[in-house]
Design a protein around this motif. Structure first.
Motif, PDB file in Angstrom:
ATOM      1  N   LEU A 227       0.877  -1.436  -0.328  1.00 50.81           N
ATOM      2  CA  LEU A 227       0.007   0.160  -0.117  1.00 50.81           C
ATOM      3  C   LEU A 227       0.813   1.618   0.096  1.00 50.81           C
ATOM      4  CD1 LEU A 227      -3.299   0.771  -0.026  1.00 50.81           C
ATOM      5  CD2 LEU A 227      -2.894   1.086   2.156  1.00 50.81           C
ATOM      6  N   GLU A 228       2.105   1.317   0.534  1.00 45.87           N
ATOM      7  CA  GLU A 228       2.919   2.170   0.766  1.00 45.87           C
ATOM      8  C   GLU A 228       3.403   3.081  -0.583  1.00 45.87           C
ATOM      9  OE1 GLU A 228       3.757   4.409   2.836  1.00 45.87           O
ATOM     10  OE2 GLU A 228       2.399   3.778   4.689  1.00 45.87           O
ATOM     11  N   ALA A 229       3.265   1.806  -1.017  1.00 47.46           N
ATOM     12  CA  ALA A 229       4.065   1.898  -2.780  1.00 47.46           C
ATOM     13  C   ALA A 229       3.407   2.580  -3.604  1.00 47.46           C
ATOM     14  CB  ALA A 229       4.584   0.370  -3.132  1.00 47.46           C
ATOM     15  N   GLN A 230       1.980   2.043  -3.731  1.00 51.26           N
ATOM     16  CA  GLN A 230       0.852   1.980  -4.453  1.00 51.26           C
ATOM     17  C   GLN A 230       1.197   3.359  -3.654  1.00 51.26           C
ATOM     18  OE1 GLN A 230      -3.189   0.458  -2.815  1.00 51.26           O
ATOM     19  NE2 GLN A 230      -3.601   0.415  -5.451  1.00 51.26           N
ATOM     20  N   ILE A 231       0.197   4.471  -2.774  1.00 54.27           N
ATOM     21  CA  ILE A 231       0.934   6.042  -2.222  1.00 54.27           C
ATOM     22  C   ILE A 231       1.505   6.679  -3.139  1.00 54.27           C
ATOM     23  CG2 ILE A 231       0.224   7.465  -0.610  1.00 54.27           C
ATOM     24  CD1 ILE A 231      -0.706   4.881   0.846  1.00 54.27           C
ATOM     25  N   SER A 232       2.813   6.424  -2.842  1.00 52.43           N
ATOM     26  CA  SER A 232       3.979   6.624  -3.443  1.00 52.43           C
ATOM     27  C   SER A 232       4.138   6.933  -4.501  1.00 52.43           C
ATOM     28  CB  SER A 232       5.177   6.544  -3.185  1.00 52.43           C
ATOM     29  OG  SER A 232       6.053   7.010  -3.458  1.00 52.43           O
ATOM     30  N   ALA A 233       3.758   6.901  -5.314  1.00 45.14           N
ATOM     31  CA  ALA A 233       3.300   6.437  -7.317  1.00 45.14           C
ATOM     32  C   ALA A 233       1.854   7.215  -7.103  1.00 45.14           C
ATOM     33  CB  ALA A 233       2.862   5.091  -7.632  1.00 45.14           C
ATOM     34  N   ALA A 234       0.797   7.156  -6.245  1.00 49.62           N
ATOM     35  CA  ALA A 234      -0.081   8.189  -7.100  1.00 49.62           C
ATOM     36  C   ALA A 234       0.955   9.079  -6.441  1.00 49.62           C
ATOM     37  CB  ALA A 234      -1.448   7.608  -6.078  1.00 49.62           C
ATOM     38  N   ARG A 235       1.021   9.607  -5.284  1.00 51.03           N
ATOM     39  CA  ARG A 235       1.578  10.934  -5.141  1.00 51.03           C
ATOM     40  C   ARG A 235       2.696  11.675  -6.270  1.00 51.03           C
ATOM     41  NH1 ARG A 235       4.700  10.382   0.567  1.00 51.03           N
ATOM     42  NH2 ARG A 235       5.123  12.837  -0.468  1.00 51.03           N
ATOM     43  N   ARG A 236       3.341  11.450  -6.500  1.00 57.44           N
ATOM     44  CA  ARG A 236       4.156  11.785  -8.058  1.00 57.44           C
ATOM     45  C   ARG A 236       3.467  11.598  -9.381  1.00 57.44           C
ATOM     46  NH1 ARG A 236       7.229   9.232  -3.823  1.00 57.44           N
ATOM     47  NH2 ARG A 236       9.660   9.449  -4.042  1.00 57.44           N
ATOM     48  N   GLY A 237       2.064  11.356  -9.779  1.00 53.71           N
ATOM     49  CA  GLY A 237       1.068  11.836 -10.378  1.00 53.71           C
ATOM     50  C   GLY A 237       1.015  10.364 -11.663  1.00 53.71           C
ATOM     51  N   LEU A 238       1.778   9.297 -10.818  1.00 56.35           N
ATOM     52  CA  LEU A 238       1.151   8.176 -12.173  1.00 56.35           C
ATOM     53  C   LEU A 238      -0.056   7.513 -12.282  1.00 56.35           C
ATOM     54  CD1 LEU A 238       4.090   6.399 -11.029  1.00 56.35           C
ATOM     55  CD2 LEU A 238       4.349   7.416 -13.114  1.00 56.35           C
ATOM     56  N   GLY A 239      -0.640   7.771 -11.875  1.00 53.67           N
ATOM     57  CA  GLY A 239      -1.994   7.423 -11.636  1.00 53.67           C
ATOM     58  C   GLY A 239      -2.955   7.924 -10.294  1.00 53.67           C
ATOM     59  N   VAL A 240      -4.619   7.401 -10.022  1.00 50.21           N
ATOM     60  CA  VAL A 240      -5.012   6.559  -9.760  1.00 50.21           C
ATOM     61  C   VAL A 240      -5.696   5.773  -8.228  1.00 50.21           C
ATOM     62  CG1 VAL A 240      -6.024   8.704 -10.047  1.00 50.21           C
ATOM     63  CG2 VAL A 240      -7.368   6.580 -10.474  1.00 50.21           C
ATOM     64  N   ILE A 241      -5.793   5.728  -7.401  1.00 50.64           N
ATOM     65  CA  ILE A 241      -5.807   4.536  -6.781  1.00 50.64           C
ATOM     66  C   ILE A 241      -6.979   4.658  -5.604  1.00 50.64           C
ATOM     67  CG2 ILE A 241      -2.903   4.429  -6.252  1.00 50.64           C
ATOM     68  CD1 ILE A 241      -3.203   6.086  -3.574  1.00 50.64           C
ATOM     69  N   TYR A 242      -6.996   3.811  -5.123  1.00 48.22           N
ATOM     70  CA  TYR A 242      -8.658   2.670  -4.103  1.00 48.22           C
ATOM     71  C   TYR A 242      -8.435   2.675  -2.379  1.00 48.22           C
ATOM     72  CZ  TYR A 242     -13.146   0.645  -3.645  1.00 48.22           C
ATOM     73  OH  TYR A 242     -14.433   0.234  -2.899  1.00 48.22           O
ATOM     74  N   VAL A 243      -7.978   3.567  -2.027  1.00 41.96           N
ATOM     75  CA  VAL A 243      -7.488   3.235  -0.794  1.00 41.96           C
ATOM     76  C   VAL A 243      -8.006   3.745   0.548  1.00 41.96           C
ATOM     77  CG1 VAL A 243      -5.054   3.138  -1.788  1.00 41.96           C
ATOM     78  CG2 VAL A 243      -6.269   5.156  -1.212  1.00 41.96           C
ATOM     79  N   PRO A 244      -7.727   2.669   1.521  1.00 48.00           N
ATOM     80  CA  PRO A 244      -8.418   3.394   3.555  1.00 48.00           C
ATOM     81  C   PRO A 244      -8.324   5.086   2.818  1.00 48.00           C
ATOM     82  CG  PRO A 244      -7.358   1.224   3.304  1.00 48.00           C
ATOM     83  CD  PRO A 244      -6.922   1.817   1.919  1.00 48.00           C
ATOM     84  N   LEU A 257      -3.117  14.944  -2.092  1.00 48.75           N
ATOM     85  CA  LEU A 257      -3.965  14.230  -2.788  1.00 48.75           C
ATOM     86  C   LEU A 257      -5.469  15.193  -2.620  1.00 48.75           C
ATOM     87  CD1 LEU A 257      -2.783  11.165  -1.895  1.00 48.75           C
ATOM     88  CD2 LEU A 257      -1.894  11.990  -4.561  1.00 48.75           C
ATOM     89  N   ARG A 258      -6.090  13.873  -3.906  1.00 48.56           N
ATOM     90  CA  ARG A 258      -7.538  15.393  -3.660  1.00 48.56           C
ATOM     91  C   ARG A 258      -8.258  13.645  -4.408  1.00 48.56           C
ATOM     92  NH1 ARG A 258     -10.118  19.009  -8.398  1.00 48.56           N
ATOM     93  NH2 ARG A 258     -12.822  18.396  -8.103  1.00 48.56           N
ATOM     94  N   SER A 259     -10.179  13.857  -3.122  1.00 49.24           N
ATOM     95  CA  SER A 259     -10.342  12.263  -4.149  1.00 49.24           C
ATOM     96  C   SER A 259     -11.561  12.844  -4.939  1.00 49.24           C
ATOM     97  CB  SER A 259     -10.661  12.319  -1.642  1.00 49.24           C
ATOM     98  OG  SER A 259     -12.073  13.013  -1.890  1.00 49.24           O
ATOM     99  N   VAL A 260     -12.042  11.789  -5.562  1.00 51.19           N
ATOM    100  CA  VAL A 260     -12.545  11.685  -6.455  1.00 51.19           C
ATOM    101  C   VAL A 260     -14.348  10.404  -6.850  1.00 51.19           C
ATOM    102  CG1 VAL A 260     -11.646  12.642  -8.275  1.00 51.19           C
ATOM    103  CG2 VAL A 260     -11.568  10.628  -7.859  1.00 51.19           C
TER     104      VAL A 260
END
Length: 300
Positions: A227-244, A257-260
């Motif tokens: 999950l940490e790697a997934q969040i890090s990737a989203a912070r770097r603008g690589l895409g969107v994630i579905y997380v708690p 980050l922004r939620s949609v």
């Protein structure tokens, strides 16, 4: 004669021999003199010897009683010392606690540690952050934090609060690619997916349809099992994630980050703290449970 009766008789005998009378022993132990006399008599019967010479004015040890007394008083003294030590342990929270949290659980716990250790400096925490489903009793954990349902009758539980899932991405990503207005729009976005290490399955993204949460099958350029790697990737603008939500709370508050699609997602989970139900709840564990229940900030 049961072991409990033996200990009771042993204590009565030692106190009577030390103080020289059943009355004095009774005052010391908070029982009647006749109860002391009967306990000693049962002990003598079980041993098959006379331990005390009785007269109307005093007690004296027989030869066998003297031999037995020398060993017995050491046993009674050690028992009293053990009781005092246990009383001190029960009176103040102290000692070591072995705890297991989900890998992302450090985001919940670490902000709370300074306050907890300051309040309870004599409690030592041995922390394991791991998504592996540990055997609480078999592996000797004092408590574990888990999400979802559990079906182990050996464990007691206390709910710590709930969380909801969010779809989030970097603000820069949304400026470049636009903001999805419906779940179907996600097909045009880089969805960064999560694979469960245990099952190997991809985590579904749940959306509300007619007041029911339904999964949406998605593909994406990157799949993570951390999950940490997934969040890090989203912070770097690589895409969107579905997380708690709690996992990205600080980044949402900072505007990084922004939620949609929030209004279309109600799926979430529940955290509970579990501990072995066959153990007495020691002060060190009781204060930890109360502290976490009071301070963990999750969705209500």
């Amino acid at each position: 004669m049961s072991s409990v009766e033996s200990l009771s008789g042993l204590n009565a005998f030692v106190k009577a021999a030390q103080l020289g009378s059943f009355v004095a022993a009774a005052d010391r132990l908070g029982v009647s003199a006749s109860a002391i006399g009967k306990s000693v008599a049962r002990l003598e019967a079980s041993l098959g010897v006379s331990l005390l010479n009785r007269s109307t004015r005093s007690l004296s040890l027989t030869e066998e009683g003297l031999l037995f007394f020398e060993r017995s008083q050491r046993i009674v003294a050690e028992l009293e010392e053990a009781e005092e030590e246990l009383s001190r342990l029960m009176a103040a929270p102290r000692g070591r606690l072995r705890l297991s949290f989900p890998a992302i659980g450090y985001r919940l716990l670490l902000p709370l540690l300074p306050g907890f250790t300051a309040r309870y400096p004599e409690i030592e925490l041995d922390l394991d952050f791991n998504d592996r489903l540990v055997d609480v009793i078999g592996e000797g954990y004092d408590a574990v934090l888990r999400s979802g349902e559990f079906a182990d009758s050996r464990l007691k539980a206390r709910r710590m609060g709930g969380f909801r899932f969010r779809i989030v991405g970097a603000t820069g990503y949304f400026r470049q690619h636009g903001i999805p207005q419906t779940p179907a729009d996600l097909a045009q976005h880089a969805c960064l997916l999560y694979r469960f290490s245990g099952s190997g399955q991809i985590q579904p993204w749940q959306f509300d349809t007619s007041h029911q949460a339904r999964p949406l099958s998605l593909t994406g350029p990157l799949v993570f099992n951390n999950l940490e790697a997934q969040i890090s990737a989203a912070r770097r603008g690589l895409g969107v994630i579905y997380v708690p939500d709690f996992a990205v709370k600080e980044y949402l508050e900072k505007g990084e980050l922004r939620s949609v699609l929030d209004e279309q997602i109600s799926a979430g989970g529940q955290f509970s703290l579990l501990w072995p139900g066959n153990r007495h709840l020691l002060p060190k564990l009781r204060v930890l449970i109360d502290y976490l229940a009071e301070h963990i900030e999750l969705s209500k």
